[in-house]
Design a protein around this motif. Structure first.
Motif, PDB file in Angstrom:
ATOM      1  N   HIS A 164       0.834  -1.204   0.000  1.00  0.00           N
ATOM      2  CA  HIS A 164       0.000   0.000   0.000  1.00  0.00           C
ATOM      3  C   HIS A 164       0.870   1.256   0.000  1.00  0.00           C
ATOM      4  CE1 HIS A 164      -2.494   3.188   1.814  1.00  0.00           C
ATOM      5  NE2 HIS A 164      -3.506   2.579   1.227  1.00  0.00           N
ATOM      6  N   TYR A 165       1.926   1.253   0.821  1.00  0.00           N
ATOM      7  CA  TYR A 165       2.817   2.413   0.899  1.00  0.00           C
ATOM      8  C   TYR A 165       3.490   2.677  -0.450  1.00  0.00           C
ATOM      9  CZ  TYR A 165       6.984   5.130   2.036  1.00  0.00           C
ATOM     10  OH  TYR A 165       7.987   6.082   2.050  1.00  0.00           O
ATOM     11  N   LEU A 166       3.960   1.631  -1.115  1.00  0.00           N
ATOM     12  CA  LEU A 166       4.661   1.812  -2.386  1.00  0.00           C
ATOM     13  C   LEU A 166       3.735   2.393  -3.453  1.00  0.00           C
ATOM     14  CD1 LEU A 166       6.811  -1.460  -2.541  1.00  0.00           C
ATOM     15  CD2 LEU A 166       7.585   0.861  -2.030  1.00  0.00           C
ATOM     16  N   ILE A 167       2.488   1.946  -3.477  1.00  0.00           N
ATOM     17  CA  ILE A 167       1.556   2.498  -4.466  1.00  0.00           C
ATOM     18  C   ILE A 167       1.225   3.946  -4.123  1.00  0.00           C
ATOM     19  CG2 ILE A 167      -0.738   2.261  -5.480  1.00  0.00           C
ATOM     20  CD1 ILE A 167      -0.556  -0.715  -5.046  1.00  0.00           C
ATOM     21  N   MET A 168       1.043   4.247  -2.831  1.00  0.00           N
ATOM     22  CA  MET A 168       0.789   5.633  -2.444  1.00  0.00           C
ATOM     23  C   MET A 168       1.983   6.519  -2.770  1.00  0.00           C
ATOM     24  SD  MET A 168      -2.268   5.976  -1.308  1.00  0.00           S
ATOM     25  CE  MET A 168      -1.975   7.665  -0.838  1.00  0.00           C
ATOM     26  N   LEU A 169       3.189   6.008  -2.571  1.00  0.00           N
ATOM     27  CA  LEU A 169       4.388   6.769  -2.926  1.00  0.00           C
ATOM     28  C   LEU A 169       4.445   6.997  -4.428  1.00  0.00           C
ATOM     29  CD1 LEU A 169       7.052   8.021  -1.886  1.00  0.00           C
ATOM     30  CD2 LEU A 169       8.127   5.793  -2.253  1.00  0.00           C
ATOM     31  N   PHE A 170       4.052   6.004  -5.196  1.00  0.00           N
ATOM     32  CA  PHE A 170       3.983   6.141  -6.651  1.00  0.00           C
ATOM     33  C   PHE A 170       2.994   7.232  -7.048  1.00  0.00           C
ATOM     34  CE2 PHE A 170       1.549   4.925 -10.444  1.00  0.00           C
ATOM     35  CZ  PHE A 170       2.546   4.947 -11.405  1.00  0.00           C
ATOM     36  N   ILE A 171       1.824   7.245  -6.406  1.00  0.00           N
ATOM     37  CA  ILE A 171       0.821   8.276  -6.711  1.00  0.00           C
ATOM     38  C   ILE A 171       1.346   9.656  -6.349  1.00  0.00           C
ATOM     39  CG2 ILE A 171      -1.484   9.117  -6.122  1.00  0.00           C
ATOM     40  CD1 ILE A 171      -2.327   6.227  -5.699  1.00  0.00           C
ATOM     41  N   ARG A 172       2.045   9.757  -5.232  1.00  0.00           N
ATOM     42  CA  ARG A 172       2.550  11.063  -4.812  1.00  0.00           C
ATOM     43  C   ARG A 172       3.590  11.604  -5.782  1.00  0.00           C
ATOM     44  NH1 ARG A 172       6.495  13.202  -0.061  1.00  0.00           N
ATOM     45  NH2 ARG A 172       5.948  15.391  -0.373  1.00  0.00           N
ATOM     46  N   THR A 173       4.535  10.756  -6.197  1.00  0.00           N
ATOM     47  CA  THR A 173       5.549  11.215  -7.142  1.00  0.00           C
ATOM     48  C   THR A 173       4.918  11.609  -8.482  1.00  0.00           C
ATOM     49  OG1 THR A 173       5.964   8.882  -7.690  1.00  0.00           O
ATOM     50  CG2 THR A 173       7.443   9.925  -6.112  1.00  0.00           C
ATOM     51  N   GLN A 174       3.875  10.888  -8.875  1.00  0.00           N
ATOM     52  CA  GLN A 174       3.177  11.265 -10.109  1.00  0.00           C
ATOM     53  C   GLN A 174       2.500  12.619  -9.956  1.00  0.00           C
ATOM     54  OE1 GLN A 174       3.209   9.955 -13.017  1.00  0.00           O
ATOM     55  NE2 GLN A 174       4.015   7.896 -12.720  1.00  0.00           N
ATOM     56  N   TYR A 175       1.916  12.872  -8.783  1.00  0.00           N
ATOM     57  CA  TYR A 175       1.295  14.172  -8.541  1.00  0.00           C
ATOM     58  C   TYR A 175       2.347  15.286  -8.530  1.00  0.00           C
ATOM     59  CZ  TYR A 175      -3.721  13.878  -7.696  1.00  0.00           C
ATOM     60  OH  TYR A 175      -5.071  13.796  -7.863  1.00  0.00           O
ATOM     61  N   GLN A 176       3.510  15.009  -7.989  1.00  0.00           N
ATOM     62  CA  GLN A 176       4.578  16.014  -7.994  1.00  0.00           C
ATOM     63  C   GLN A 176       4.995  16.356  -9.421  1.00  0.00           C
ATOM     64  OE1 GLN A 176       7.389  13.972  -5.414  1.00  0.00           O
ATOM     65  NE2 GLN A 176       6.919  15.328  -3.717  1.00  0.00           N
ATOM     66  N   LEU A 177       5.143  15.336 -10.265  1.00  0.00           N
ATOM     67  CA  LEU A 177       5.453  15.585 -11.669  1.00  0.00           C
ATOM     68  C   LEU A 177       4.328  16.360 -12.346  1.00  0.00           C
ATOM     69  CD1 LEU A 177       7.044  12.222 -12.927  1.00  0.00           C
ATOM     70  CD2 LEU A 177       8.153  14.449 -12.789  1.00  0.00           C
ATOM     71  N   LEU A 178       3.104  15.966 -12.039  1.00  0.00           N
ATOM     72  CA  LEU A 178       1.951  16.626 -12.646  1.00  0.00           C
ATOM     73  C   LEU A 178       1.902  18.100 -12.271  1.00  0.00           C
ATOM     74  CD1 LEU A 178      -1.535  14.960 -12.852  1.00  0.00           C
ATOM     75  CD2 LEU A 178      -1.360  17.371 -12.297  1.00  0.00           C
ATOM     76  N   ASN A 179       2.130  18.411 -10.997  1.00  0.00           N
ATOM     77  CA  ASN A 179       2.110  19.809 -10.552  1.00  0.00           C
ATOM     78  C   ASN A 179       3.251  20.610 -11.159  1.00  0.00           C
ATOM     79  OD1 ASN A 179      -0.189  19.529  -8.983  1.00  0.00           O
ATOM     80  ND2 ASN A 179       0.939  19.064  -7.117  1.00  0.00           N
ATOM     81  N   THR A 180       4.417  19.984 -11.306  1.00  0.00           N
ATOM     82  CA  THR A 180       5.548  20.677 -11.938  1.00  0.00           C
ATOM     83  C   THR A 180       5.226  21.039 -13.380  1.00  0.00           C
ATOM     84  OG1 THR A 180       7.122  19.502 -10.527  1.00  0.00           O
ATOM     85  CG2 THR A 180       7.989  20.493 -12.535  1.00  0.00           C
ATOM     86  N   GLU A 181       4.647  20.102 -14.115  1.00  0.00           N
ATOM     87  CA  GLU A 181       4.306  20.375 -15.508  1.00  0.00           C
ATOM     88  C   GLU A 181       3.159  21.375 -15.609  1.00  0.00           C
ATOM     89  OE1 GLU A 181       3.578  16.676 -17.408  1.00  0.00           O
ATOM     90  OE2 GLU A 181       5.569  15.862 -16.968  1.00  0.00           O
ATOM     91  N   LEU A 182       2.191  21.265 -14.693  1.00  0.00           N
ATOM     92  CA  LEU A 182       1.077  22.218 -14.702  1.00  0.00           C
ATOM     93  C   LEU A 182       1.565  23.627 -14.397  1.00  0.00           C
ATOM     94  CD1 LEU A 182      -1.957  22.790 -14.863  1.00  0.00           C
ATOM     95  CD2 LEU A 182      -2.118  22.197 -12.435  1.00  0.00           C
ATOM     96  N   ARG A 183       2.507  23.749 -13.482  1.00  0.00           N
ATOM     97  CA  ARG A 183       3.051  25.069 -13.151  1.00  0.00           C
ATOM     98  C   ARG A 183       3.736  25.701 -14.375  1.00  0.00           C
ATOM     99  NH1 ARG A 183       5.602  23.453  -9.288  1.00  0.00           N
ATOM    100  NH2 ARG A 183       4.102  23.900  -7.614  1.00  0.00           N
ATOM    101  N   LYS A 184       4.443  24.896 -15.140  1.00  0.00           N
ATOM    102  CA  LYS A 184       5.096  25.409 -16.353  1.00  0.00           C
ATOM    103  C   LYS A 184       4.062  25.845 -17.384  1.00  0.00           C
ATOM    104  CE  LYS A 184       9.290  22.611 -15.872  1.00  0.00           C
ATOM    105  NZ  LYS A 184      10.117  21.529 -16.477  1.00  0.00           N
ATOM    106  N   VAL A 185       2.997  25.066 -17.531  1.00  0.00           N
ATOM    107  CA  VAL A 185       1.943  25.421 -18.490  1.00  0.00           C
ATOM    108  C   VAL A 185       1.272  26.729 -18.085  1.00  0.00           C
ATOM    109  CG1 VAL A 185      -0.298  24.733 -19.414  1.00  0.00           C
ATOM    110  CG2 VAL A 185       1.541  23.057 -19.243  1.00  0.00           C
ATOM    111  N   ILE A 186       1.012  26.892 -16.795  1.00  0.00           N
ATOM    112  CA  ILE A 186       0.358  28.114 -16.321  1.00  0.00           C
ATOM    113  C   ILE A 186       1.270  29.321 -16.515  1.00  0.00           C
ATOM    114  CG2 ILE A 186      -0.457  29.284 -14.241  1.00  0.00           C
ATOM    115  CD1 ILE A 186      -1.588  26.630 -13.310  1.00  0.00           C
ATOM    116  N   GLU A 187       2.544  29.179 -16.208  1.00  0.00           N
ATOM    117  CA  GLU A 187       3.478  30.285 -16.394  1.00  0.00           C
ATOM    118  C   GLU A 187       3.582  30.683 -17.862  1.00  0.00           C
ATOM    119  OE1 GLU A 187       7.097  28.944 -14.709  1.00  0.00           O
ATOM    120  OE2 GLU A 187       6.462  29.219 -12.613  1.00  0.00           O
ATOM    121  N   GLU A 188       3.657  29.707 -18.735  1.00  0.00           N
ATOM    122  CA  GLU A 188       3.748  30.025 -20.162  1.00  0.00           C
ATOM    123  C   GLU A 188       2.451  30.626 -20.674  1.00  0.00           C
ATOM    124  OE1 GLU A 188       5.012  27.870 -24.389  1.00  0.00           O
ATOM    125  OE2 GLU A 188       5.208  26.792 -22.476  1.00  0.00           O
TER     126      GLU A 188
END
Length: 292
Positions: free
Chosen positions: A75-99
């Motif tokens: 359960h922890y490993l899957i939750m960690l996987f979801i969190r890292t995906q959300y971090q990537l998603l937020n990083t890319e979303l932040r770049k899209v918003i800035e542009e």
């Protein structure tokens, strides 16, 4: 099998999460391994003070605990996987918003403007698809690990009250009067530390995922700072992503019994403290009278 298939599918699309989550995996592996080893040491130490009729029960207890810890680790490993995906998603979303913000205030020539708007709209659609997949994985995870989650929460709660009362009893009566040795006391305390450290890792990763989701909502609110005049398709992509998050609120629950968030976690700690105090008060009111 469906959960594994969805996780592998998203992982192949974004393999960089392996690098981002390696420290979290390492810390979890160390805490889980040390917890199991210390529990085995506690049981082996206790065998010298109990009869042979208890050996089977102690072995079954350790075996059940090891199986449950394996499920918790999954359960922890899957939750960690979801969190890292959300971090990537937020990083890319932040770049899209800035542009997009820069594009709204400093539009280039018409052809370049339309091309960049379409490119940003495509990126937003991909991010919306990824977020939907992550939420679907989260829903499937709750269904698969619902029973284990209830058992884990109940086990941590009851064991916490028990160990608080045990520490009180050791301080009150002395470990010699409780058929314990100094070695067993030290092993038990060290095991408690790693046991609850492992539990805090499991809890914190769930809370951090919710924080990352809230961060995504805050990022989308920045679109109100855009100047008017962006491409219609780009505006619709932002609106669709925002509506998707509003219509499907992100939450973590255990078998639909209660939600897992910072508020319920603090309430659980408060109830834990209250029940421990009640148990100690009962001991002081009744057992001290018998001693007197």
């Amino acid at each position: 099998m469906d959960l594994t298939r969805m996780v592998i599918q998203v992982f192949h699309a974004r393999p960089q999460v392996k690098r981002m989550s390696r420290w979290g995996i390492l810390v979890k592996f160390i805490s889980g391994s040390v917890t199991d080893l210390l529990q085995m040491a506690v049981l082996l130490d206790a065998m010298d003070r109990v009869g042979s009729q208890f050996y089977l029960g102690m072995g079954l207890q350790y075996w059940t605990s090891a199986i449950l810890n394996l499920a918790i680790s999954q359960h922890y490993l899957i939750m960690l996987f979801i969190r890292t995906q959300y971090q990537l998603l937020n990083t890319e979303l932040r770049k899209v918003i800035e542009e997009s913000n820069e594009l709204s205030w400093n539009p280039p020539r018409q052809g370049t403007f339309m091309t960049r708007c379409c490119n940003l709209a495509d990126q937003l659609e991909d991010l919306a698809k990824l977020q939907s997949q992550l939420q679907l994985i989260m829903k499937q995870l709750e269904e698969v690990f619902g029973v284990q989650g209830a058992l884990v929460y109940g086990g941590y709660y009851l064991s916490s009250v028990s160990y608080i009362y045990l520490i009180y009893s050791i301080l009150k009566y002395g470990y010699e009067n409780m058929n314990m040795t100094l070695t067993s006391v030290i092993l038990s305390l060290v095991w408690c530390f790693f046991y609850y450290l492992d539990g805090m890792l499991n809890m914190s990763v769930m809370l951090y995922v919710q924080d990352d989701h809230e961060e995504m909502l805050r990022l989308l609110e920045e679109r109100t700072l855009f100047a008017p005049g962006l491409d219609v398709r780009l505006e619709e992509a932002f609106e669709k992503l925002q509506l998707q998050l509003i219509r499907n609120p992100f939450k973590i629950d255990v078998m639909k019994l209660y939600d897992v968030n910072r508020g319920t976690t603090m309430a659980m700690f408060a109830n834990l403290l209250s029940h421990s105090i009640f148990l100690i008060q009962y001991d002081m009111e009744n057992f001290e009278k018998e001693i007197i």
